[in-house]
Design an enzyme around this catalytic site. Structure first.
Site, PDB file in Angstrom:
ATOM      1  N   GLU A 293       0.892  -1.171   0.000  1.00 23.70           N
ATOM      2  CA  GLU A 293       0.000   0.000   0.000  1.00 23.70           C
ATOM      3  C   GLU A 293       0.918   1.205   0.000  1.00 23.70           C
ATOM      4  OE1 GLU A 293      -1.537   3.326   1.457  1.00 23.70           O
ATOM      5  OE2 GLU A 293      -1.758   2.094   3.257  1.00 23.70           O
ATOM      6  N   CYS A 327      -2.299   8.104   4.827  1.00 24.58           N
ATOM      7  CA  CYS A 327      -2.332   7.739   3.403  1.00 24.58           C
ATOM      8  C   CYS A 327      -3.644   8.172   2.774  1.00 24.58           C
ATOM      9  CB  CYS A 327      -2.176   6.228   3.238  1.00 24.58           C
ATOM     10  SG  CYS A 327      -0.910   5.487   4.252  1.00 24.58           S
TER      11      CYS A 327
END
Length: 547
Positions: A293, A327
């Site tokens: 990720e 994020c």
């Protein structure tokens, strides 16, 4: 020998404590913060179940008070990476063949230890080491990580229950084996829960792990390792080393037993890992699993039917909680001209009420960014915006690193939908807004889709259902986690599996069964109860001649 089919305790999301004035959890956390701020922790690496100290120490200082030292960690080198791999491979066979319910029990115990006696310490360590306020620490370092442990156990049992059909005279079975080799967990600074999940998810499935955390998260990583050891994790299953990324990579990615990587970090680093693994592909016993990720340039699109206050709150929370160092943090927003005046007023009023400072003062909504490198990068974007004719700073813009790495939450309005801060990942408290013509809603959606190479999170805010439907369709591949009338942050384990595609990663959805399936290598077994004794098939028989 045990012969039962065990039913694990049903996974439920850990309840978030409020830490409101007068609550016992608030008092305990404040006392723990004071205690840890007075201590000087000497933090070792953990290899093969042993504490490893090199004497080459690095000071640990809170980002919000970088003149104060709370401890030191012992820095390793490539030799320690090699020893960690050896320890992982030595522990592998016994761990892989340990009954699954025993592996499950270790992580269920870790969850209860974290939610119970270690709760205040986990939160305090994350607040001090990563400059999170009490609420951000609670939802991350305790609740989300506890959820990962509990839900992953449940997902593991669901995977093991997936079995093929069997026809008469045969029994078909599927074993979900651990990968052949070791797994490398490379974890970020911004979420303690990610730092704990990346090594533990593969370990739960029978893999052994070499774990390298971000240097700015070591204070919290050490606490996680203490809990793993307290929960009874066998030596060598998870080995924690503090080395540079290149040192770790040189050893790990050239090792024949490298089985996979569980990664959260920058797109650039993950791209480099992918290329290195490809170049070394002939070295490995198996094709390694690459699970990552990476970055995000997360968006909020408001429609003219949206409630202005709802939009403003989604932006205030989505962009500035934990200083925008998520994020998933809202980094770019598109607001129609018809509601912009109200949205701007509500947003600026909210930002004016933000308090910024030390984590020990619970009235502070904003704390420091993680380190000086990050501070300099973010403040440079702000400085450039102040000079650019296409950008206007409408809130914030002040930066000060004299005591801590403090950057005032900053809102930039731009006349260019492709302005630098609308396209590049900043990873800090900077939100850029483009005001569009109401009549160009669909065209604006096209801009949103093609502005960034990332595709992690995004949101549409609208009361008009046609607008919601259109945005959901047009932005199908623009975000792996898509929110309707909500901020684009705050995914919950078991509710919103997290991950993005394009340049945001492999979208293997942490917090779901999908992720755990990446850490197993199935073996199909067929058992024939009545084996044939003649090679001949019926079709081969001679036809009988008529009379």
């Amino acid at each position: 020998m045990s012969n039962a089919f065990y039913k694990v305790p049903p996974a439920k999301n850990e309840l978030i404590k409020s830490y409101a004035p007068g609550t016992p959890e608030r008092d305990e956390l404040k006392q723990t913060l004071k205690k840890l701020m007075k201590e000087q922790k000497d933090i070792p690496m953990y290899i093969g179940g042993k504490e490893v100290r090199t004497g080459k120490t690095v000071d640990i200082r809170p980002p919000h008070n970088h003149k104060h030292k709370v401890g030191q960690y012992h820095k390793g080198d490539s030799s320690h990476v090699k020893k960690a791999i050896e320890a992982a491979m030595k522990a592998k066979t016994e761990w892989e063949f340990m009954p699954w319910e025993q592996r499950a029990a270790i992580f269920l115990r870790a969850a209860d230890l974290m939610a119970g006696p270690y709760r205040a310490a986990m939160n305090a360590a994350t607040m001090i080491g990563q400059s999170k306020n009490a609420f951000q620490a609670e939802i991350d370092a305790v609740c989300e990580l506890v959820d990962f442990f509990r839900f992953n156990v449940q997902f593991m049992t669901e995977i093991y229950h997936q079995q093929p059909e069997s026809l008469p005279l045969t029994w078909n079975r599927t074993e979900h084996r651990a990968l052949e080799g070791f797994v490398f967990a490379l974890t970020p600074f911004n979420f303690t829960s990610i730092a704990g999940n990346l090594p533990s998810a593969p370990a739960l499935m029978g893999n052994t792990v070499v774990w390298k955390p971000s240097n700015t998260q070591i204070y919290g990583a050490n606490m996680i390792m203490e809990i793993f050891n307290k929960a009874g994790l066998p030596p060598g299953v998870i080995n924690l080393v503090y080395v540079s990324g290149p040192e770790a990579g040189d050893v790990i990615f050239s090792h024949k037993d490298f089985g996979g990587i569980h990664f959260t970090g920058s797109t650039e680093v993950f791209n480099g890992i992918w290329k290195t693994v490809a170049n070394n592909i002939d070295t490995y016993k198996s094709y390694p699993r690459l699970v990552g990720e990476t970055g995000g340039k997360d968006f909020v699109v408001a429609h003219s039917s949206a409630d202005p206050k709802t939009v403003a709150v989604a932006l205030a929370r989505g962009a500035f909680e934990y200083q925008g160092q998520k994020c998933s943090a809202a980094s770019r927003a598109y607001v129609p001209a018809s509601i912009w005046k109200e949205v701007k007023q509500f947003l600026c009023d909210d930002l004016a009420s933000f308090k910024m400072g030390d984590v020990e003062d619970f009235s502070n909504f904003i704390n420091a960014v993680i380190d000086e490198k990050s501070f300099d990068k973010i403040s440079n974007y702000i400085a450039n915006a102040k000079k650019d004719k296409n950008a206007t700073i409408i809130a914030g813009g002040k930066c000060d690193k004299s005591k801590g790495y403090f950057i005032q939450p900053t809102v930039i309005q731009t006349t260019d939908p492709y302005y630098t801060t609308m396209c590049e990942e900043i990873f800090g408290p900077v939100l850029t807004i483009y005001v569009y013509d109401d009549k160009k809603f669909e065209a604006t959606l096209d801009i949103v889709d093609k502005t960034s190479g990332y595709a992690l999170t995004g949101a549409i805010i609208a009361n008009d259902r046609d607008a919601v439907v259109l945005a959901t369709r047009k932005l199908t591949h623009a975000a792996g986690n898509f929110y309707i009338n909500d901020k684009p942050t705050g995914a919950v384990v078991g509710q919103q599996p997290f991950g993005g595609a394009r340049k945001s990663g492999t979208n293997d959805k942490a917090g779901s069964m999908i992720n755990l399936l990446r850490w197993v290598s199935p073996r199909s077994i067929k058992e024939n109860f009545v084996p044939p004794t003649d090679y001949r098939y019926p079709f081969m028989q001679e036809e009988k001649k008529g009379k």
